[in-house]
Design a protein around this motif. Structure first.
Motif, PDB file in Angstrom:
ATOM      1  N   MET A   1       0.836  -1.175   0.000  1.00 60.37           N
ATOM      2  CA  MET A   1       0.000   0.000   0.000  1.00 60.37           C
ATOM      3  C   MET A   1       0.889   1.250   0.000  1.00 60.37           C
ATOM      4  SD  MET A   1      -2.463   1.583   2.924  1.00 60.37           S
ATOM      5  CE  MET A   1      -3.771   0.415   2.934  1.00 60.37           C
ATOM      6  N   PRO A   2       0.569   2.241  -0.828  1.00 59.45           N
ATOM      7  CA  PRO A   2       1.356   3.481  -0.857  1.00 59.45           C
ATOM      8  C   PRO A   2       1.262   4.217   0.482  1.00 59.45           C
ATOM      9  CG  PRO A   2      -0.078   3.341  -2.775  1.00 59.45           C
ATOM     10  CD  PRO A   2      -0.469   2.235  -1.841  1.00 59.45           C
ATOM     11  N   VAL A   3       2.330   4.901   0.843  1.00 61.33           N
ATOM     12  CA  VAL A   3       2.384   5.640   2.102  1.00 61.33           C
ATOM     13  C   VAL A   3       2.619   7.123   1.828  1.00 61.33           C
ATOM     14  CG1 VAL A   3       3.185   3.660   3.455  1.00 61.33           C
ATOM     15  CG2 VAL A   3       4.854   5.160   2.353  1.00 61.33           C
ATOM     16  N   HIS A   4       2.426   7.928   2.857  1.00 60.07           N
ATOM     17  CA  HIS A   4       2.719   9.355   2.787  1.00 60.07           C
ATOM     18  C   HIS A   4       3.927   9.620   3.673  1.00 60.07           C
ATOM     19  CE1 HIS A   4      -1.285  10.918   1.152  1.00 60.07           C
ATOM     20  NE2 HIS A   4      -1.291   9.599   1.017  1.00 60.07           N
ATOM     21  N   ALA A   5       4.760  10.566   3.257  1.00 60.62           N
ATOM     22  CA  ALA A   5       5.980  10.874   4.011  1.00 60.62           C
ATOM     23  C   ALA A   5       6.079  12.373   4.253  1.00 60.62           C
ATOM     24  CB  ALA A   5       7.199  10.379   3.246  1.00 60.62           C
ATOM     25  N   PHE A   6       6.673  12.715   5.398  1.00 65.29           N
ATOM     26  CA  PHE A   6       6.818  14.102   5.818  1.00 65.29           C
ATOM     27  C   PHE A   6       8.266  14.296   6.269  1.00 65.29           C
ATOM     28  CE2 PHE A   6       2.565  12.649   6.125  1.00 65.29           C
ATOM     29  CZ  PHE A   6       1.827  13.681   5.570  1.00 65.29           C
ATOM     30  N   ILE A   7       8.898  15.371   5.777  1.00 64.54           N
ATOM     31  CA  ILE A   7      10.338  15.544   5.980  1.00 64.54           C
ATOM     32  C   ILE A   7      10.659  16.893   6.606  1.00 64.54           C
ATOM     33  CG2 ILE A   7      12.568  15.696   4.799  1.00 64.54           C
ATOM     34  CD1 ILE A   7      11.446  13.856   2.619  1.00 64.54           C
ATOM     35  N   ASP A   8      11.517  16.856   7.627  1.00 65.42           N
ATOM     36  CA  ASP A   8      12.057  18.071   8.239  1.00 65.42           C
ATOM     37  C   ASP A   8      13.473  17.772   8.730  1.00 65.42           C
ATOM     38  OD1 ASP A   8      12.202  20.709   9.023  1.00 65.42           O
ATOM     39  OD2 ASP A   8      10.677  20.564  10.577  1.00 65.42           O
ATOM     40  N   GLU A   9      14.133  18.800   9.237  1.00 65.07           N
ATOM     41  CA  GLU A   9      15.546  18.690   9.579  1.00 65.07           C
ATOM     42  C   GLU A   9      15.852  19.297  10.941  1.00 65.07           C
ATOM     43  OE1 GLU A   9      17.762  21.216   6.897  1.00 65.07           O
ATOM     44  OE2 GLU A   9      16.527  22.924   7.421  1.00 65.07           O
ATOM     45  N   SER A  10      17.075  19.024  11.404  1.00 65.53           N
ATOM     46  CA  SER A  10      17.617  19.666  12.592  1.00 65.53           C
ATOM     47  C   SER A  10      19.134  19.662  12.451  1.00 65.53           C
ATOM     48  CB  SER A  10      17.207  18.907  13.864  1.00 65.53           C
ATOM     49  OG  SER A  10      17.644  19.589  15.013  1.00 65.53           O
ATOM     50  N   VAL A  11      19.756  20.682  12.995  1.00 64.69           N
ATOM     51  CA  VAL A  11      21.214  20.781  12.942  1.00 64.69           C
ATOM     52  C   VAL A  11      21.722  20.944  14.363  1.00 64.69           C
ATOM     53  CG1 VAL A  11      23.174  22.111  12.075  1.00 64.69           C
ATOM     54  CG2 VAL A  11      21.118  21.870  10.673  1.00 64.69           C
ATOM     55  N   ARG A  12      22.712  20.155  14.721  1.00 62.68           N
ATOM     56  CA  ARG A  12      23.319  20.241  16.052  1.00 62.68           C
ATOM     57  C   ARG A  12      24.819  20.127  15.909  1.00 62.68           C
ATOM     58  NH1 ARG A  12      20.546  20.393  20.733  1.00 62.68           N
ATOM     59  NH2 ARG A  12      18.369  20.016  20.394  1.00 62.68           N
ATOM     60  N   ASP A  13      25.503  21.144  16.349  1.00 63.72           N
ATOM     61  CA  ASP A  13      26.964  21.159  16.340  1.00 63.72           C
ATOM     62  C   ASP A  13      27.511  20.658  15.010  1.00 63.72           C
ATOM     63  OD1 ASP A  13      26.914  22.115  19.001  1.00 63.72           O
ATOM     64  OD2 ASP A  13      26.643  20.067  19.724  1.00 63.72           O
ATOM     65  N   SER A  14      28.127  19.496  15.023  1.00 60.00           N
ATOM     66  CA  SER A  14      28.765  18.992  13.808  1.00 60.00           C
ATOM     67  C   SER A  14      27.937  17.923  13.097  1.00 60.00           C
ATOM     68  CB  SER A  14      30.143  18.415  14.158  1.00 60.00           C
ATOM     69  OG  SER A  14      29.976  17.326  15.045  1.00 60.00           O
ATOM     70  N   ARG A  15      26.642  17.857  13.394  1.00 63.14           N
ATOM     71  CA  ARG A  15      25.787  16.834  12.790  1.00 63.14           C
ATOM     72  C   ARG A  15      24.553  17.473  12.155  1.00 63.14           C
ATOM     73  NH1 ARG A  15      27.894  11.853  12.722  1.00 63.14           N
ATOM     74  NH2 ARG A  15      26.141  10.752  13.558  1.00 63.14           N
ATOM     75  N   ARG A 101       7.306   2.602  -1.716  1.00 62.11           N
ATOM     76  CA  ARG A 101       6.126   3.019  -2.478  1.00 62.11           C
ATOM     77  C   ARG A 101       5.449   4.265  -1.903  1.00 62.11           C
ATOM     78  NH1 ARG A 101       2.197  -1.391  -2.842  1.00 62.11           N
ATOM     79  NH2 ARG A 101       1.183  -0.028  -4.345  1.00 62.11           N
ATOM     80  N   ALA A 102       6.260   5.253  -1.574  1.00 64.49           N
ATOM     81  CA  ALA A 102       5.682   6.513  -1.110  1.00 64.49           C
ATOM     82  C   ALA A 102       4.875   7.127  -2.242  1.00 64.49           C
ATOM     83  CB  ALA A 102       6.770   7.474  -0.663  1.00 64.49           C
ATOM     84  N   HIS A 103       3.719   7.597  -1.906  1.00 67.60           N
ATOM     85  CA  HIS A 103       2.839   8.215  -2.898  1.00 67.60           C
ATOM     86  C   HIS A 103       2.961   9.735  -2.835  1.00 67.60           C
ATOM     87  CE1 HIS A 103      -0.632   9.118  -5.315  1.00 67.60           C
ATOM     88  NE2 HIS A 103      -1.169   9.792  -4.320  1.00 67.60           N
ATOM     89  N   ARG A 104       2.978  10.264  -1.624  1.00 69.86           N
ATOM     90  CA  ARG A 104       3.040  11.707  -1.433  1.00 69.86           C
ATOM     91  C   ARG A 104       4.136  12.023  -0.427  1.00 69.86           C
ATOM     92  NH1 ARG A 104      -0.496  15.372   2.101  1.00 69.86           N
ATOM     93  NH2 ARG A 104      -0.155  17.431   1.214  1.00 69.86           N
ATOM     94  N   VAL A 105       4.978  13.009  -0.779  1.00 72.15           N
ATOM     95  CA  VAL A 105       6.067  13.445   0.093  1.00 72.15           C
ATOM     96  C   VAL A 105       5.887  14.933   0.337  1.00 72.15           C
ATOM     97  CG1 VAL A 105       8.565  13.668   0.358  1.00 72.15           C
ATOM     98  CG2 VAL A 105       7.613  11.683  -0.854  1.00 72.15           C
ATOM     99  N   VAL A 106       5.812  15.309   1.607  1.00 75.35           N
ATOM    100  CA  VAL A 106       5.659  16.711   1.993  1.00 75.35           C
ATOM    101  C   VAL A 106       6.926  17.122   2.731  1.00 75.35           C
ATOM    102  CG1 VAL A 106       4.310  18.384   3.314  1.00 75.35           C
ATOM    103  CG2 VAL A 106       3.162  16.462   2.182  1.00 75.35           C
ATOM    104  N   ILE A 107       7.515  18.209   2.275  1.00 70.00           N
ATOM    105  CA  ILE A 107       8.778  18.699   2.829  1.00 70.00           C
ATOM    106  C   ILE A 107       8.544  20.079   3.424  1.00 70.00           C
ATOM    107  CG2 ILE A 107      11.199  19.207   2.306  1.00 70.00           C
ATOM    108  CD1 ILE A 107      10.612  17.488  -0.336  1.00 70.00           C
ATOM    109  N   ASP A 108       9.083  20.297   4.614  1.00 71.87           N
ATOM    110  CA  ASP A 108       8.961  21.606   5.249  1.00 71.87           C
ATOM    111  C   ASP A 108       9.650  22.645   4.365  1.00 71.87           C
ATOM    112  OD1 ASP A 108       8.198  23.424   7.246  1.00 71.87           O
ATOM    113  OD2 ASP A 108      10.114  23.226   8.269  1.00 71.87           O
ATOM    114  N   SER A 109       8.898  23.668   3.989  1.00 77.06           N
ATOM    115  CA  SER A 109       9.406  24.673   3.054  1.00 77.06           C
ATOM    116  C   SER A 109      10.465  25.563   3.685  1.00 77.06           C
ATOM    117  CB  SER A 109       8.253  25.545   2.544  1.00 77.06           C
ATOM    118  OG  SER A 109       8.763  26.528   1.670  1.00 77.06           O
ATOM    119  N   ARG A 110      11.458  25.865   2.880  1.00 72.54           N
ATOM    120  CA  ARG A 110      12.487  26.832   3.267  1.00 72.54           C
ATOM    121  C   ARG A 110      12.495  27.971   2.256  1.00 72.54           C
ATOM    122  NH1 ARG A 110      17.755  24.310   3.002  1.00 72.54           N
ATOM    123  NH2 ARG A 110      16.858  23.415   1.147  1.00 72.54           N
ATOM    124  N   GLU A 111      11.318  28.229   1.689  1.00 69.54           N
ATOM    125  CA  GLU A 111      11.101  29.340   0.746  1.00 69.54           C
ATOM    126  C   GLU A 111      12.002  29.221  -0.489  1.00 69.54           C
ATOM    127  OE1 GLU A 111       8.786  31.907   1.625  1.00 69.54           O
ATOM    128  OE2 GLU A 111       8.295  30.764   3.419  1.00 69.54           O
TER     129      GLU A 111
END
Length: 177
Positions: A1-15, A101-111
């Motif tokens: 079955m297709p899935v939906h995905a949501f993406i965001d980030e974080s930055v810490r020191d050297s990672r 089988r991701a169907h929809r991918v939503v990414i946090d906008s950075r303009e």
């Protein structure tokens, strides 16, 4: 079955951490409802970096109990720019999303920086996005509550210690790049 995905980030020191939350379409409405119920009066979105520690603990525990499977892509920040780290993680994440089988991918906008993501996604999809069945879009997190999951998980995972422990129930894999 297709899935939906949501993406965001974080930055810490050297990672650099890119988190992908994958949800079954049948769980989207209920999960969205559970997340929006966590908003304080007048609050438009949950953004982990802006929350105070006691509230972060509550949110991390609640997010750790959701029906989501997250993958955390981690890279040591040895590259010249944070953007290169992001694109490296995003490339691998999109390739992995095609395999589940991701169907929809939503990414946090950075303009204006979204254009970098678009180029990377096009490359990751083999230059033929329509053949993969994957559609993607950039949205502001206030308009897409399910983006709050990867925001919180990336932040907590990067913080380590007790923060990481709180979200580990939804962390299904960590990919070191």
């Amino acid at each position: 079955m297709p899935v939906h995905a949501f993406i965001d980030e974080s930055v810490r020191d050297s990672r650099y951490y890119l988190c992908v939350a994958v949800l079954d379409p049948a769980c989207l409405a209920e999960t969205r409802k559970r997340l929006t119920a966590l908003l304080l009066p007048g609050q438009r979105e949950l953004h982990f970096k802006k929350e105070k520690p006691p509230r972060r603990r509550l949110l991390a525990d609640r997010i750790g109990g959701l029906s989501a499977a997250t993958s955390v892509y981690v890279t040591a920040r040895t590259r010249k720019t944070e953007e290169q780290d992001r694109q490296r993680c995003l490339f691998e994440a999109v390739r992995d999303l095609v395999s589940v089988r991701a169907h929809r991918v939503v990414i946090d906008s950075r303009e204006e920086q979204d254009r970098h993501d678009q180029t990377t996604i096009y490359r990751a999809l083999g230059g033929r996005p329509s053949d993969t069945g994957v559609s993607y879009e950039h949205l502001d997190s206030a308009a897409a509550p399910l983006l709050w999951i990867p925001d919180a998980v990336a932040w907590c995972y990067g913080a380590g210690s007790d923060w990481r422990r709180r979200v580990m129930p939804v962390v299904h894999q960590v990919i070191e790049l």
